[in-house]
Design an enzyme around this catalytic site. Structure first.
Site, PDB file in Angstrom:
ATOM      1  N   CYS A  39      -5.690  -2.653   2.609  1.00  0.00           N
ATOM      2  CA  CYS A  39      -5.338  -2.632   4.025  1.00  0.00           C
ATOM      3  C   CYS A  39      -6.544  -2.811   4.946  1.00  0.00           C
ATOM      4  O   CYS A  39      -7.041  -3.915   5.088  1.00  0.00           O
ATOM      5  CB  CYS A  39      -4.552  -1.369   4.349  1.00  0.00           C
TER       6      CYS A  39
ATOM      7  N   LYS B 287     -10.367   2.782  -1.532  1.00  0.00           N
ATOM      8  CA  LYS B 287     -10.474   2.139  -0.223  1.00  0.00           C
ATOM      9  C   LYS B 287     -11.786   2.499   0.460  1.00  0.00           C
ATOM     10  O   LYS B 287     -12.114   3.671   0.626  1.00  0.00           O
ATOM     11  CB  LYS B 287      -9.282   2.558   0.629  1.00  0.00           C
TER      12      LYS B 287
ATOM     13  N   GLU C  11       0.822  -1.213   0.000  1.00  0.00           N
ATOM     14  CA  GLU C  11       0.000   0.000   0.000  1.00  0.00           C
ATOM     15  C   GLU C  11       0.858   1.266   0.000  1.00  0.00           C
ATOM     16  O   GLU C  11       1.821   1.383   0.747  1.00  0.00           O
ATOM     17  CB  GLU C  11      -0.895  -0.014   1.241  1.00  0.00           C
TER      18      GLU C  11
END
Length: 286
Positions: free
Chosen positions: A155, A118, A45
């Site tokens: 993540c 995200k 990431e």
């Protein structure tokens, strides 16, 4: 039915403040993975620099760029076309007045299939992402690449079973999670890497799909906010077994090949998707 396999790779390394060096480092590992036969190569990431959300500082907003201008995307999509591999490219995205933690999906011909933003944004000591990132608005996707159909979360997404399930329901054959996670500033003795791995191993089991997680390593100093990233990148198979893994300081690439035909048969045999009761979930889940 044609016999289909997919060879996947995860990159584990450290990153610093120099964007060009970080891109070159990532390119070198991607080339190594391709030499080993990888068809999908996953960097970690926000590899464009240090993991800056350890503290709040408006200077970092200047490092965000649109997908068609970001140097990480431009460099890695070119490399994807050159090597004939798929690369999910993590980058800090600017879209008008909005900022996202995003991944551009570079297909094996160098084209960008689209962007995933995200969805789950953490906010806590050392991980102050809500200051920087809008919650993603793309929804969860399965990307039909030249190598196979993949799902990509980012993540904090990896802790949420709904994310993995949505991508699997959309047809993802393997799930990929670029990550930046490590020490907890409020408790130096806390090491969460086993919980982190187990959560994703559970996604592999419950969805009968392999999972690939790429994390960074090393100690980073963000103007006094220090964070040590714990590595432990891994590849898990459809039963949740870890088939390839690194430790806390290893640097390199993990590579593994999966038989997609066998995985498809296994998913059908276990009936996880057949026996779902979406009619009941809608009444029970807020």
């Amino acid at each position: 039915m044609a016999h289909r396999t997919l060879t996947v790779a995860a990159i584990q390394t450290w990153y610093g403040h120099d964007l060009r060096d970080n891109i070159a480092r990532t390119e070198a590992f991607a080339r190594e993975a391709a030499k080993q036969g990888a068809q999908v190569v996953l960097p970690s990431e926000l590899f464009q620099g240090i993991y800056f959300p350890t503290r709040q500082d408006p200077k970092w907003f200047t490092t965000a760029l649109p997908v068609d201008e970001h140097p990480c995307v431009l460099a890695l999509k070119k490399l994807a076309g050159e090597l004939g591999v798929v690369i999910p490219i993590s980058f800090f995205e600017k879209d008008g007045p909005r900022y996202y933690n995003s991944v551009a999906i570079a297909d094996a011909d160098g084209s960008i299939l689209g962007v995933y933003r995200k969805s789950h944004i953490p906010d806590g000591p050392g991980y102050q992402e809500k200051y920087y990132f809008h919650p993603g608005d793309t929804g969860f996707k399965a990307w039909k690449t030249k190598a196979g159909t993949i799902g990509v979360g980012i993540c904090w997404d990896q802790w949420f079973p709904e994310c993995a399930r949505a991508m699997a329901l959309a047809g993802a054959e393997v799930l990929f999670y670029p990550t930046a996670i490590g020490s907890e500033p409020y408790d130096a003795s806390l090491d969460t890497h086993l919980q982190w791995q187990r959560a994703m191993q559970g996604h592999a089991v419950a969805n009968a799909v392999p999972v690939v997680a790429a994390n960074r390593i090393g100690l980073e100093d963000n103007d006094g906010a220090k964070q040590r990233f714990y590595g432990h990148s891994f590849i898990a198979d459809h039963r949740g077994e870890i088939v390839e893994s690194f430790g806390a300081s290893d640097e390199g690439v993990l590579v593994h090949t999966f038989d997609l035909n066998k995985l498809e048969s296994y998913r059908a045999d276990w009936g996880f998707f057949r026996d779902r009761r979406a009619d009941l979930y809608a009444k029970s889940i807020v």
